[in-house]
Design a protein around this motif. Structure first.
Motif: not given
Length: 197
Positions: A116, A159, A163
């Motif tokens: 993130e 996330a 990701q």
């Protein structure tokens, strides 16, 4: 060598950090630093109170973490406000602690929200501790006493697995036994320390 260590909630990242510490890595724990930068009397806590109001304090003047958590984990805008205050302070502390390590040390930055933060490319390697969402939810229900709704909202606030895996140079799958986990961590540690030579 600077290594980022991350994983979603209840992935087993702390267990991996403990094994790496036993193997000789220096661990700098983002959760510990995130608490430290908002302790009573810190500029960080003053900024959080200015942003969210005095109702996020306990009667003793400490940060009421559960109350703040309720405010931010279901509201992406509020979470971003909090992260904008806390993340820079945490990264400052990371830099201070890292500067105290030796040039040959394997320094592992345990950062829950590395995907993130957009800072993964600042590391020589990134270890992602991975596990399926249903297993992580089961762990939160069993080990933390959370409700399914709390567990699902915490996963949704972070996330995605995809990701996190996209920033990984090393993936540690923690869907198996403790022995399998330790074996994989030892393998990754060996790869990272041989890269230093």
């Amino acid at each position: 060598m600077r290594v980022g260590l991350t994983g979603g909630v209840a992935s087993g990242k702390s267990s991996v950090a403990d094994i790496l510490r036993e193997l000789g890595a220096t661990i700098i724990d983002g959760d510990v630093l995130a608490r430290e930068v908002v302790e009573k009397g810190t500029p960080g806590l003053e900024r959080v109170v200015a942003a969210f109001g005095a109702e996020i304090l306990t009667p003793d003047g400490d940060l009421d973490r559960p109350r703040l958590g309720q405010l931010v984990f279901n509201d992406p805008e509020q979470r971003r406000r909090l992260e904008a205050i806390v993340h820079p302070l945490v990264f400052e502390r990371y830099a201070e602690l890292e500067s105290a390590t030796g040039p040959d040390d394997l320094v592992v930055h345990d950062i829950p929200l590395l995907a993130e933060s957009g800072r993964a490319d600042g590391f020589d390697a990134v270890i992602v501790v991975d596990g399926p969402d249903d297993l992580r939810i089961e762990r939160m229900l069993r080990d933390r006493g959370w409700t399914r709704e709390d567990a699902e909202s915490r996963i949704a606030s972070q996330a995605t697995r995809e990701q996190r895996l996209a920033i990984a140079t090393h993936v540690i799958d923690n869907a198996g036994s403790r022995e399998q986990l330790r074996e994989r961590v030892e393998q990754v540690f060996a790869e990272l320390t041989s890269d230093r030579g």
